[in-house]
Design a protein around this motif. Structure first.
Motif, short mmCIF file in Angstrom:
data_model
loop_
_atom_site.label_atom_id
_atom_site.label_comp_id
_atom_site.label_asym_id
_atom_site.label_seq_id
_atom_site.Cartn_x
_atom_site.Cartn_y
_atom_site.Cartn_z
N PHE A 84 8.45 4.75 111.06
CA PHE A 84 9.91 4.80 111.18
C PHE A 84 10.61 3.97 110.11
O PHE A 84 11.76 4.22 109.78
N LYS A 85 9.92 2.98 109.55
CA LYS A 85 10.51 2.11 108.52
C LYS A 85 10.37 2.67 107.11
O LYS A 85 10.89 2.08 106.17
N ARG A 86 9.68 3.79 106.94
CA ARG A 86 9.54 4.38 105.61
C ARG A 86 10.92 4.65 105.01
O ARG A 86 11.86 4.99 105.73
N ALA A 87 11.02 4.54 103.69
CA ALA A 87 12.30 4.71 103.00
C ALA A 87 12.95 6.06 103.30
O ALA A 87 14.17 6.16 103.40
N ALA A 88 12.16 7.10 103.46
CA ALA A 88 12.70 8.43 103.71
C ALA A 88 13.14 8.63 105.16
O ALA A 88 13.81 9.61 105.48
N ILE A 89 12.76 7.70 106.03
CA ILE A 89 13.12 7.82 107.45
C ILE A 89 14.13 6.74 107.85
O ILE A 89 15.16 7.04 108.42
N LYS A 90 13.80 5.50 107.60
CA LYS A 90 14.66 4.32 107.83
C LYS A 90 14.80 3.89 109.28
O LYS A 90 14.91 2.72 109.56
N SER A 91 14.83 4.84 110.22
CA SER A 91 15.12 4.48 111.60
C SER A 91 14.67 5.60 112.54
O SER A 91 14.72 6.77 112.17
N PRO A 92 14.29 5.25 113.77
CA PRO A 92 13.97 6.30 114.75
C PRO A 92 15.17 7.21 115.05
O PRO A 92 15.00 8.35 115.47
N ALA A 93 16.38 6.73 114.79
CA ALA A 93 17.58 7.53 115.06
C ALA A 93 17.85 8.58 113.98
O ALA A 93 18.72 9.43 114.15
N ASN A 94 17.10 8.55 112.88
CA ASN A 94 17.29 9.51 111.80
C ASN A 94 16.45 10.76 112.08
O ASN A 94 15.49 11.05 111.37
N CYS A 95 16.82 11.50 113.09
CA CYS A 95 16.05 12.66 113.55
C CYS A 95 15.80 13.68 112.45
O CYS A 95 14.73 14.27 112.36
N THR A 96 16.81 13.89 111.61
CA THR A 96 16.70 14.94 110.59
C THR A 96 15.65 14.63 109.52
O THR A 96 15.26 15.53 108.78
N ALA A 97 15.18 13.39 109.44
CA ALA A 97 14.14 13.06 108.47
C ALA A 97 12.84 13.83 108.77
O ALA A 97 12.16 14.27 107.85
N CYS A 98 12.53 14.01 110.03
CA CYS A 98 11.29 14.68 110.42
C CYS A 98 11.53 16.03 111.09
O CYS A 98 10.70 16.94 110.98
N HIS A 99 12.64 16.15 111.78
CA HIS A 99 13.01 17.38 112.48
C HIS A 99 14.07 18.09 111.63
O HIS A 99 15.27 17.83 111.79
N ARG A 100 13.63 18.95 110.75
CA ARG A 100 14.54 19.58 109.78
C ARG A 100 15.69 20.35 110.43
O ARG A 100 16.75 20.48 109.85
N ASP A 101 15.46 20.88 111.63
CA ASP A 101 16.50 21.66 112.31
C ASP A 101 17.17 20.89 113.45
O ASP A 101 17.72 21.48 114.37
N ALA A 102 17.11 19.57 113.38
CA ALA A 102 17.71 18.74 114.43
C ALA A 102 19.20 19.00 114.58
O ALA A 102 19.73 18.96 115.69
N ALA A 103 19.88 19.26 113.50
CA ALA A 103 21.33 19.51 113.57
C ALA A 103 21.64 20.75 114.42
O ALA A 103 22.74 20.87 114.96
N GLN A 104 20.67 21.64 114.55
CA GLN A 104 20.84 22.82 115.40
C GLN A 104 20.24 22.59 116.79
O GLN A 104 20.14 23.51 117.59
N GLY A 105 19.84 21.35 117.06
CA GLY A 105 19.28 21.01 118.37
C GLY A 105 17.82 21.36 118.53
O GLY A 105 17.30 21.36 119.63
N ASP A 106 17.12 21.61 117.43
CA ASP A 106 15.72 21.99 117.48
C ASP A 106 14.85 20.78 117.14
O ASP A 106 14.85 20.30 116.01
N PHE A 107 14.12 20.30 118.14
CA PHE A 107 13.22 19.16 117.97
C PHE A 107 11.77 19.55 118.25
O PHE A 107 10.95 18.71 118.58
N ASP A 108 11.47 20.81 118.09
CA ASP A 108 10.14 21.32 118.39
C ASP A 108 9.09 20.59 117.55
O ASP A 108 9.18 20.53 116.33
#
Length: 156
Positions: free
Chosen positions: A124-148
């Motif tokens: 979670f501390k990686r530069a590309a993620i920064k925080s557990p709250a940065n869902c879109t770093a790993c879940h590309r479609d998080a903005a559409q509510g997709d966390f599959d």
């Protein structure tokens, strides 16, 4: 023959319900958020699907915008009321929002912690993620509510 067919149909329906429930648990296909929600909340972070927090948590978040997790996210009264009404209408749905998480943080909810138990704090501390709250770093479609979890891509 009829009883075997009925048993087969019942099994098929149960399997379909299980698959549908599992899919829904990792995606939010609710109503499209109002533009004001996406603009105001989404200007600093993901405009989180309202089902990720119980309604009581959303109420506390909206009533404390002047101290919103260390930032002043104050809104004019009309905008705040519009967003709060939407969150109260659609918040707290499903297994993600069974209890109020500590400090009303999505990332501290039992659902979030269970789903991310294999992700280390260092990840979670990686530069590309920064925080557990940065869902879109790993879940590309998080903005559409997709966390599959089948579509998760953890940045290096």
């Amino acid at each position: 023959m009829h009883s075997r067919f009925s048993s087969f149909v019942r099994t098929l329906l149960a399997a379909t319900l299980l698959i549908s429930t599992a899919t829904w648990a990792d995606s939010y296909k609710g109503p499209t958020p109002p533009a004001v929600y996406t603009q105001e909340c989404g200007s600093c972070h993901l405009a989180f699907p309202p089902s990720l927090l119980p309604k009581a948590s959303w109420q506390r978040v909206m009533s404390g915008l002047d101290k919103h997790y260390g930032s002043d996210a104050s809104l004019d009264a009309a905008t705040q009321k519009q967003i709060d009404t939407w969150l109260q209408t659609y918040g707290g749905q499903g297994k993600r929002a069974r209890e109020d998480p500590p400090q009303d943080r999505i990332t501290r909810s039992a659902w979030f912690e269970r789903k991310h138990r294999e992700v280390s704090a260092a990840t979670f501390k990686r530069a590309a993620i920064k925080s557990p709250a940065n869902c879109t770093a790993c879940h590309r479609d998080a903005a559409q509510g997709d966390f599959d979890e089948d579509r998760v891509r953890i940045p290096k």
